[in-house]
Design an enzyme around this catalytic site. Sequence first.
Site, PDB file in Angstrom:
ATOM      1  N   ARG A  13      34.413  29.339  34.947  1.00 19.47           N
ATOM      2  CA  ARG A  13      35.367  28.723  35.935  1.00 19.47           C
ATOM      3  C   ARG A  13      36.518  29.722  36.124  1.00 19.47           C
ATOM      4  O   ARG A  13      36.698  30.439  37.208  1.00 19.47           O
ATOM      5  CB  ARG A  13      35.965  27.611  35.036  1.00 19.47           C
ATOM      6  CG  ARG A  13      36.967  26.589  36.255  1.00 19.47           C
ATOM      7  CD  ARG A  13      38.342  27.370  36.210  1.00 19.47           C
ATOM      8  NE  ARG A  13      38.961  27.397  35.157  1.00 19.47           N
ATOM      9  CZ  ARG A  13      40.323  27.795  34.904  1.00 19.47           C
ATOM     10  NH1 ARG A  13      40.779  28.778  35.822  1.00 19.47           N
ATOM     11  NH2 ARG A  13      40.732  27.960  33.662  1.00 19.47           N
ATOM     12  N   ASP A  14      37.243  30.304  35.021  1.00 17.25           N
ATOM     13  CA  ASP A  14      38.360  31.230  35.248  1.00 17.25           C
ATOM     14  C   ASP A  14      37.827  32.451  35.603  1.00 17.25           C
ATOM     15  O   ASP A  14      38.338  33.389  36.383  1.00 17.25           O
ATOM     16  CB  ASP A  14      39.009  31.399  33.763  1.00 17.25           C
ATOM     17  CG  ASP A  14      40.387  31.759  34.069  1.00 17.25           C
ATOM     18  OD1 ASP A  14      40.893  32.342  34.913  1.00 17.25           O
ATOM     19  OD2 ASP A  14      41.367  31.217  32.936  1.00 17.25           O
ATOM     20  N   HIS A 219      45.174  29.804  25.363  1.00 18.41           N
ATOM     21  CA  HIS A 219      44.394  30.321  26.244  1.00 18.41           C
ATOM     22  C   HIS A 219      45.205  31.858  27.105  1.00 18.41           C
ATOM     23  O   HIS A 219      46.165  31.844  27.527  1.00 18.41           O
ATOM     24  CB  HIS A 219      44.436  29.321  27.737  1.00 18.41           C
ATOM     25  CG  HIS A 219      43.722  29.750  28.860  1.00 18.41           C
ATOM     26  ND1 HIS A 219      42.637  29.192  29.351  1.00 18.41           N
ATOM     27  CD2 HIS A 219      44.091  30.771  30.012  1.00 18.41           C
ATOM     28  CE1 HIS A 219      42.187  30.050  30.490  1.00 18.41           C
ATOM     29  NE2 HIS A 219      43.039  30.457  30.747  1.00 18.41           N
ATOM     30  N   HIS A 221      45.181  35.599  28.232  1.00 21.11           N
ATOM     31  CA  HIS A 221      44.854  36.497  29.432  1.00 21.11           C
ATOM     32  C   HIS A 221      45.208  38.130  28.532  1.00 21.11           C
ATOM     33  O   HIS A 221      45.958  37.739  27.564  1.00 21.11           O
ATOM     34  CB  HIS A 221      45.306  36.569  30.828  1.00 21.11           C
ATOM     35  CG  HIS A 221      44.583  35.607  31.396  1.00 21.11           C
ATOM     36  ND1 HIS A 221      43.836  35.599  32.396  1.00 21.11           N
ATOM     37  CD2 HIS A 221      44.738  33.855  31.158  1.00 21.11           C
ATOM     38  CE1 HIS A 221      43.402  34.388  32.897  1.00 21.11           C
ATOM     39  NE2 HIS A 221      43.982  33.416  32.364  1.00 21.11           N
ATOM     40  N   CYS A 252      44.053  33.881  37.596  1.00 23.14           N
ATOM     41  CA  CYS A 252      44.163  32.922  38.387  1.00 23.14           C
ATOM     42  C   CYS A 252      44.392  33.897  39.875  1.00 23.14           C
ATOM     43  O   CYS A 252      45.538  34.552  39.711  1.00 23.14           O
ATOM     44  CB  CYS A 252      45.329  32.117  38.197  1.00 23.14           C
ATOM     45  SG  CYS A 252      45.660  30.860  39.483  1.00 23.14           S
ATOM     46  N   ASN A 265      40.823  37.087  31.102  1.00 21.05           N
ATOM     47  CA  ASN A 265      41.031  36.453  29.801  1.00 21.05           C
ATOM     48  C   ASN A 265      40.535  37.336  28.720  1.00 21.05           C
ATOM     49  O   ASN A 265      39.814  38.189  28.928  1.00 21.05           O
ATOM     50  CB  ASN A 265      40.068  35.336  29.816  1.00 21.05           C
ATOM     51  CG  ASN A 265      40.474  34.144  30.635  1.00 21.05           C
ATOM     52  OD1 ASN A 265      40.306  34.198  31.785  1.00 21.05           O
ATOM     53  ND2 ASN A 265      40.964  33.158  30.101  1.00 21.05           N
TER      54      ASN A 265
HETATM   55  P1  HMG Z   1      47.241  21.035  49.360  1.00 24.65           P
HETATM   56  O1  HMG Z   1      46.786  21.829  50.364  1.00 24.65           O
HETATM   57  O2  HMG Z   1      48.623  20.662  49.085  1.00 24.65           O
HETATM   58  O3  HMG Z   1      46.271  19.527  49.337  1.00 24.65           O
HETATM   59  O4  HMG Z   1      46.423  21.598  48.060  1.00 24.65           O
HETATM   60  P2  HMG Z   1      46.095  18.501  50.446  1.00 24.65           P
HETATM   61  O5  HMG Z   1      46.196  17.089  49.576  1.00 24.65           O
HETATM   62  O6  HMG Z   1      47.178  18.482  51.603  1.00 24.65           O
HETATM   63  O7  HMG Z   1      44.542  18.738  51.035  1.00 24.65           O
HETATM   64  C1  HMG Z   1      44.514  19.704  51.995  1.00 24.65           C
HETATM   65  C2  HMG Z   1      43.001  19.676  52.247  1.00 24.65           C
HETATM   66  O8  HMG Z   1      42.118  20.006  51.049  1.00 24.65           O
HETATM   67  C3  HMG Z   1      42.276  18.564  52.661  1.00 24.65           C
HETATM   68  O9  HMG Z   1      41.178  18.966  53.483  1.00 24.65           O
HETATM   69  C4  HMG Z   1      41.779  17.876  51.405  1.00 24.65           C
HETATM   70  O10 HMG Z   1      40.821  16.727  51.567  1.00 24.65           O
HETATM   71  C5  HMG Z   1      41.324  19.095  50.861  1.00 24.65           C
HETATM   72  P3  HMG Z   1      41.363  18.773  55.187  1.00 24.65           P
HETATM   73  O11 HMG Z   1      41.693  17.268  55.496  1.00 24.65           O
HETATM   74  O12 HMG Z   1      42.233  19.693  55.417  1.00 24.65           O
HETATM   75  O13 HMG Z   1      39.828  19.273  55.539  1.00 24.65           O
HETATM   76  N1  HMG Z   1      41.201  18.823  49.112  1.00 24.65           N
HETATM   77  C6  HMG Z   1      40.414  18.939  48.348  1.00 24.65           C
HETATM   78  N2  HMG Z   1      39.091  19.191  48.559  1.00 24.65           N
HETATM   79  C7  HMG Z   1      38.178  19.310  47.435  1.00 24.65           C
HETATM   80  N3  HMG Z   1      38.555  19.149  46.338  1.00 24.65           N
HETATM   81  C8  HMG Z   1      39.942  18.706  45.933  1.00 24.65           C
HETATM   82  C9  HMG Z   1      40.728  18.788  47.231  1.00 24.65           C
HETATM   83  N4  HMG Z   1      41.920  18.458  47.134  1.00 24.65           N
HETATM   84  C10 HMG Z   1      42.742  18.526  48.688  1.00 24.65           C
HETATM   85  N5  HMG Z   1      40.291  18.577  44.755  1.00 24.65           N
HETATM   86  C11 HMG Z   1      45.386  21.451  45.827  1.00 24.65           C
HETATM   87  C12 HMG Z   1      46.666  20.852  46.766  1.00 24.65           C
HETATM   88  C13 HMG Z   1      45.982  20.966  44.336  1.00 24.65           C
HETATM   89  C14 HMG Z   1      44.381  20.619  46.326  1.00 24.65           C
HETATM   90  C15 HMG Z   1      45.271  23.134  45.851  1.00 24.65           C
HETATM   91  O14 HMG Z   1      46.301  23.581  45.781  1.00 24.65           O
HETATM   92  C16 HMG Z   1      44.138  23.696  44.804  1.00 24.65           C
HETATM   93  O15 HMG Z   1      43.156  23.156  45.125  1.00 24.65           O
HETATM   94  N6  HMG Z   1      44.828  24.357  43.897  1.00 24.65           N
HETATM   95  C17 HMG Z   1      43.964  24.942  42.939  1.00 24.65           C
HETATM   96  C18 HMG Z   1      44.086  26.484  42.835  1.00 24.65           C
HETATM   97  C19 HMG Z   1      43.320  26.755  41.489  1.00 24.65           C
HETATM   98  O16 HMG Z   1      42.243  26.150  41.347  1.00 24.65           O
HETATM   99  N7  HMG Z   1      43.770  27.760  40.810  1.00 24.65           N
HETATM  100  C20 HMG Z   1      43.309  28.376  39.737  1.00 24.65           C
HETATM  101  C21 HMG Z   1      42.959  27.373  38.677  1.00 24.65           C
HETATM  102  S1  HMG Z   1      44.540  27.295  37.616  1.00 24.65           S
HETATM  103  C22 HMG Z   1      44.340  28.687  36.597  1.00 24.65           C
HETATM  104  O17 HMG Z   1      43.475  29.729  36.563  1.00 24.65           O
HETATM  105  C23 HMG Z   1      45.300  28.762  35.305  1.00 24.65           C
HETATM  106  C24 HMG Z   1      44.540  28.590  34.119  1.00 24.65           C
HETATM  107  O18 HMG Z   1      43.388  29.386  33.907  1.00 24.65           O
HETATM  108  C25 HMG Z   1      45.507  28.652  32.861  1.00 24.65           C
HETATM  109  C26 HMG Z   1      46.064  29.811  32.724  1.00 24.65           C
HETATM  110  O19 HMG Z   1      45.750  30.931  32.740  1.00 24.65           O
HETATM  111  O20 HMG Z   1      47.311  29.701  32.742  1.00 24.65           O
HETATM  112  C27 HMG Z   1      44.111  27.014  34.083  1.00 24.65           C
HETATM  113 MG    MG Z   2      43.474  31.351  32.960  1.00 27.35          MG
END
Ligand code: HMG
Ligand code: MG
Length: 308
Positions: A13-14, A219, A221, A252, A265
């Site tokens: 994932r990450d 967690h 990095h 991320c 990480n």
């Molecule tokens: P948004 O654009 O505000 O969402 O994003 P929305 O509700 O307005 O939806 C927009 C479109 O996306 C729509 O489709 C939804 O259906 C679709 P359209 O009508 O335009 O065709 N949609 C989805 N499709 C599939 N799965 C879903 C989903 N949700 C909406 N779940 C949202 C808001 C949260 C969805 C977006 O910002 C997002 O996906 N963000 C994730 C970013 C991400 O994955 N970042 C990396 C992970 S976090 C990380 O790495 C940190 C971590 O490792 C810890 C650390 O290191 O600190 C965990």
């Molecule tokens: Mg991370």
Amino acid sequence: MPERVRITDVSPRDGLQNEAGIIPTAEKVRLVELLCGTGVDEIEVTSFVSPKWVPQLGDATEVLRALNRDARGTPVFSVLVPNAKGMELARGGDAYDAIDKVAVFTAASETFSKRNTNATIAETVERFRPVITEAVDSRFAIRGYISTVIACPFEGPIPPAQVARVARMLATLGPDEIDLGDTIGAGTPDTVKAMLGAVADELAPDEREWMSHSQLTLHLHDTFGRAADCVKAALDFGIRSFDGSVAGLGGCPYASTPGRRAPGNISTELLVKTIHDAGYETGVDMERLAEAAAFAREIVAKSRGSVG
Ligand code: HMG
Ligand code: MG
């Protein structure tokens, strides 16, 4: 008997979310299968986030469908779920059977929260309420991530009290585990201990039971090569659950700043070695881990080559 420390490998994932290229589904599945043979306790397999935001993991259902529950052994399989839509997909027929745990995620920094999920911290927590209710109905365990627990790429250092406040908000929702993410690898042993102290005091001032029962995970990095020292400090503090990523992949995409790609990480290899050297046990086989890391390096190199 040495004390046991819990290891989660988050590379599928990450690790793979931060690659410019998209790794073929079959290679992701093979990576998870190799990780299953290493003895890690948990594997973060993929994300049910918007494919518009993270196209690299747009094949989450396909990856999970291909993973045979009988052949995979004991590790817990977790997936990232940011909202109700993600939960709907995770509960969808083909993915559901393979999933043991869902991970919701927020941040200690408002700017990072907005950039990563298009929502304030309070809005993300509200979004999690129905997700968590459904997770409980679906017999999924729940991990709650807090990102930027040491520093934010946009706001700079984050006060420990701010992390503790967000931990309290999350804990109120009743997750099984809170995972503290040093998203950009800014931590030092001292800042990590200060942050852990604030969170532990907030969550369990008397018994610190969140820590001792592996309910707090760290967690890290590893931007500046300090993550192993931070692991040692966290072990001394009482933390018994850590995330790593084979080959040190990760980052991320929404933590990147102009000219600076988000850092990887701590490698699971270094994490496990550090923990063993400190006198704890993990159940991880270092040779198998090296094989999984070699495969991870190979698929990423191939993908980077094809991206140019
Ligand atoms: P948004 O654009 O505000 O969402 O994003 P929305 O509700 O307005 O939806 C927009 C479109 O996306 C729509 O489709 C939804 O259906 C679709 P359209 O009508 O335009 O065709 N949609 C989805 N499709 C599939 N799965 C879903 C989903 N949700 C909406 N779940 C949202 C808001 C949260 C969805 C977006 O910002 C997002 O996906 N963000 C994730 C970013 C991400 O994955 N970042 C990396 C992970 S976090 C990380 O790495 C940190 C971590 O490792 C810890 C650390 O290191 O600190 C965990
Ligand atoms: Mg991370």
